[in-house]
Design a protein around this motif. Structure first.
Motif, PDB file in Angstrom:
ATOM      1  N   GLY A   1      29.304  39.351  20.029  1.00  0.00           N
ATOM      2  CA  GLY A   1      29.776  40.793  19.981  1.00  0.00           C
ATOM      3  C   GLY A   1      30.329  41.166  18.630  1.00  0.00           C
ATOM      4  N   GLY A   2      30.025  40.321  17.587  1.00  0.00           N
ATOM      5  CA  GLY A   2      30.526  40.475  16.058  1.00  0.00           C
ATOM      6  C   GLY A   2      29.418  41.649  15.458  1.00  0.00           C
ATOM      7  N   GLY A   3      30.063  42.116  14.485  1.00  0.00           N
ATOM      8  CA  GLY A   3      29.184  42.991  13.658  1.00  0.00           C
ATOM      9  C   GLY A   3      30.084  44.017  12.517  1.00  0.00           C
ATOM     10  N   LEU A   4      29.412  44.966  12.221  1.00  0.00           N
ATOM     11  CA  LEU A   4      30.162  45.880  11.147  1.00  0.00           C
ATOM     12  C   LEU A   4      31.053  46.942  11.926  1.00  0.00           C
ATOM     13  CD1 LEU A   4      30.676  46.461   8.111  1.00  0.00           C
ATOM     14  CD2 LEU A   4      28.339  47.631   8.496  1.00  0.00           C
ATOM     15  N   VAL A   5      32.175  46.997  11.581  1.00  0.00           N
ATOM     16  CA  VAL A   5      32.997  48.200  11.944  1.00  0.00           C
ATOM     17  C   VAL A   5      33.951  48.961  11.124  1.00  0.00           C
ATOM     18  CG1 VAL A   5      34.753  46.673  12.752  1.00  0.00           C
ATOM     19  CG2 VAL A   5      34.542  48.850  13.968  1.00  0.00           C
ATOM     20  N   GLN A   6      34.039  50.064  10.985  1.00  0.00           N
ATOM     21  CA  GLN A   6      35.268  50.726  10.098  1.00  0.00           C
ATOM     22  C   GLN A   6      36.562  50.348  10.452  1.00  0.00           C
ATOM     23  OE1 GLN A   6      34.127  54.699   9.984  1.00  0.00           O
ATOM     24  NE2 GLN A   6      32.862  54.665   8.365  1.00  0.00           N
ATOM     25  N   ALA A   7      37.235  50.424   9.512  1.00  0.00           N
ATOM     26  CA  ALA A   7      38.774  50.129   9.591  1.00  0.00           C
ATOM     27  C   ALA A   7      39.295  51.001  10.583  1.00  0.00           C
ATOM     28  CB  ALA A   7      39.474  50.083   8.397  1.00  0.00           C
ATOM     29  N   GLY A   8      40.036  50.467  11.566  1.00  0.00           N
ATOM     30  CA  GLY A   8      40.596  51.300  12.707  1.00  0.00           C
ATOM     31  C   GLY A   8      39.705  51.400  13.817  1.00  0.00           C
ATOM     32  N   GLY A   9      38.563  50.642  13.842  1.00  0.00           N
ATOM     33  CA  GLY A   9      37.845  50.567  14.570  1.00  0.00           C
ATOM     34  C   GLY A   9      38.187  49.379  15.755  1.00  0.00           C
TER      35      GLY A   9
ATOM     36  N   LEU B   1      36.000  46.360  18.379  1.00  0.00           N
ATOM     37  CA  LEU B   1      35.157  45.459  18.789  1.00  0.00           C
ATOM     38  C   LEU B   1      35.752  44.497  19.836  1.00  0.00           C
ATOM     39  CD1 LEU B   1      33.375  43.974  15.572  1.00  0.00           C
ATOM     40  CD2 LEU B   1      32.532  45.604  17.220  1.00  0.00           C
ATOM     41  N   ARG B   2      34.617  44.141  20.668  1.00  0.00           N
ATOM     42  CA  ARG B   2      34.993  42.944  21.694  1.00  0.00           C
ATOM     43  C   ARG B   2      34.239  41.884  21.535  1.00  0.00           C
ATOM     44  NH1 ARG B   2      35.093  42.985  28.542  1.00  0.00           N
ATOM     45  NH2 ARG B   2      32.830  42.910  28.086  1.00  0.00           N
ATOM     46  N   LEU B   3      34.575  40.606  21.621  1.00  0.00           N
ATOM     47  CA  LEU B   3      33.816  39.483  21.262  1.00  0.00           C
ATOM     48  C   LEU B   3      33.830  38.936  22.653  1.00  0.00           C
ATOM     49  CD1 LEU B   3      35.252  37.917  18.099  1.00  0.00           C
ATOM     50  CD2 LEU B   3      33.602  39.570  18.233  1.00  0.00           C
ATOM     51  N   SER B   4      32.943  38.108  22.941  1.00  0.00           N
ATOM     52  CA  SER B   4      32.584  37.268  24.189  1.00  0.00           C
ATOM     53  C   SER B   4      32.405  35.890  23.599  1.00  0.00           C
ATOM     54  CB  SER B   4      31.537  37.922  24.948  1.00  0.00           C
ATOM     55  OG  SER B   4      31.804  39.157  25.517  1.00  0.00           O
TER      56      SER B   4
ATOM     57  N   PHE C   1      45.157  42.794  18.983  1.00  0.00           N
ATOM     58  CA  PHE C   1      44.088  41.892  19.837  1.00  0.00           C
ATOM     59  C   PHE C   1      44.559  41.635  21.204  1.00  0.00           C
ATOM     60  CE2 PHE C   1      41.938  40.041  15.974  1.00  0.00           C
ATOM     61  CZ  PHE C   1      41.636  41.323  15.101  1.00  0.00           C
ATOM     62  N   THR C   2      43.531  41.495  22.262  1.00  0.00           N
ATOM     63  CA  THR C   2      43.997  40.858  23.449  1.00  0.00           C
ATOM     64  C   THR C   2      42.702  39.955  23.848  1.00  0.00           C
ATOM     65  OG1 THR C   2      44.797  43.061  24.068  1.00  0.00           O
ATOM     66  CG2 THR C   2      44.113  41.469  25.780  1.00  0.00           C
ATOM     67  N   ILE C   3      43.137  38.636  24.315  1.00  0.00           N
ATOM     68  CA  ILE C   3      42.470  37.635  24.695  1.00  0.00           C
ATOM     69  C   ILE C   3      42.663  37.757  26.461  1.00  0.00           C
ATOM     70  CG2 ILE C   3      44.097  35.887  24.665  1.00  0.00           C
ATOM     71  CD1 ILE C   3      42.000  33.886  24.148  1.00  0.00           C
ATOM     72  N   SER C   4      41.424  37.412  27.023  1.00  0.00           N
ATOM     73  CA  SER C   4      41.445  37.552  28.506  1.00  0.00           C
ATOM     74  C   SER C   4      40.184  36.588  28.899  1.00  0.00           C
ATOM     75  CB  SER C   4      41.113  38.956  29.146  1.00  0.00           C
ATOM     76  OG  SER C   4      39.973  39.519  28.607  1.00  0.00           O
ATOM     77  N   ARG C   5      39.992  36.361  29.998  1.00  0.00           N
ATOM     78  CA  ARG C   5      39.152  35.397  30.518  1.00  0.00           C
ATOM     79  C   ARG C   5      38.628  35.728  32.083  1.00  0.00           C
ATOM     80  NH1 ARG C   5      40.944  29.351  29.979  1.00  0.00           N
ATOM     81  NH2 ARG C   5      39.126  29.074  31.121  1.00  0.00           N
TER      82      ARG C   5
ATOM     83  N   MET D   1      39.528  43.682  20.219  1.00  0.00           N
ATOM     84  CA  MET D   1      40.050  43.793  18.866  1.00  0.00           C
ATOM     85  C   MET D   1      40.036  45.150  18.488  1.00  0.00           C
ATOM     86  SD  MET D   1      38.268  40.712  16.518  1.00  0.00           S
ATOM     87  CE  MET D   1      36.645  41.629  16.679  1.00  0.00           C
ATOM     88  N   ASN D   2      41.263  45.735  18.450  1.00  0.00           N
ATOM     89  CA  ASN D   2      41.619  47.055  18.056  1.00  0.00           C
ATOM     90  C   ASN D   2      42.474  47.277  16.906  1.00  0.00           C
ATOM     91  OD1 ASN D   2      40.657  47.721  20.779  1.00  0.00           O
ATOM     92  ND2 ASN D   2      42.632  47.792  21.687  1.00  0.00           N
ATOM     93  N   SER D   3      42.254  48.276  16.176  1.00  0.00           N
ATOM     94  CA  SER D   3      42.756  48.908  15.084  1.00  0.00           C
ATOM     95  C   SER D   3      42.454  47.747  14.055  1.00  0.00           C
ATOM     96  CB  SER D   3      44.508  48.839  15.387  1.00  0.00           C
ATOM     97  OG  SER D   3      44.870  49.705  16.206  1.00  0.00           O
ATOM     98  N   LEU D   4      41.055  47.415  13.788  1.00  0.00           N
ATOM     99  CA  LEU D   4      40.829  46.518  12.933  1.00  0.00           C
ATOM    100  C   LEU D   4      41.100  46.868  11.517  1.00  0.00           C
ATOM    101  CD1 LEU D   4      37.547  45.519  14.643  1.00  0.00           C
ATOM    102  CD2 LEU D   4      39.437  43.900  14.070  1.00  0.00           C
TER     103      LEU D   4
END
Length: 122
Positions: free
Chosen positions: A8-16, A18-21, A68-72, A83-86
């Motif tokens: 789930g990683g990658g390149l994102v603009q500030a404010g964007g 991503l969701r990691l798994s 950020f919010t962690i969940s399972r 991950m929000n508001s990066l």
């Protein structure tokens, strides 16, 4: 042995966003606390977030609280990091880790993934 694979990683603009798994395999996922850590270039690895087996207790670094919010999903043996508001300072390799038992800031994590790179551009 528990194998952990992040995605789930990658390149994102500030404010964007991503969701990691992190997918776990091997021994049962049951009873493991899971955590996310990150390491920025030239810096030491730091704690980001953690969640206990039941999902009823979560922990966050001050720098990511409210963003950020962690969940399972124990049925899928997967833990997530929304991950929000990066920000550019969130740029790092993000690692998933597992620990048998409860999470504690002083407790060593037992298993680690190889990491996924998150790059936040300004």
């Amino acid at each position: 042995q528990v194998q952990l694979v992040e995605s789930g990683g990658g390149l994102v603009q500030a404010g964007g966003s991503l969701r990691l798994s992190c997918a776990a395999s091997g021994r049962t996922f049951s009873g493991y606390a899971m955590g996310w850590f990150r390491q920025a270039p030239g810096k030491e690895r730091e704690f980001v977030a953690a969640i206990n087996w039941s999902g009823g207790r979560t922990y966050y670094a001050d720098s990511v609280k409210g963003r950020f919010t962690i969940s399972r999903d124990n049925a899928k043996n997967t833990v997530y990091l929304q991950m929000n508001s990066l920000k550019p300072e969130d740029t790092a390799v993000y690692y998933c880790a597992a620990r048998l038992g409860l999470y504690s800031a002083n407790a060593k994590m037992d298993y680690w993934g190889k990491g996924t790179l998150v790059t936040v551009s300004s």
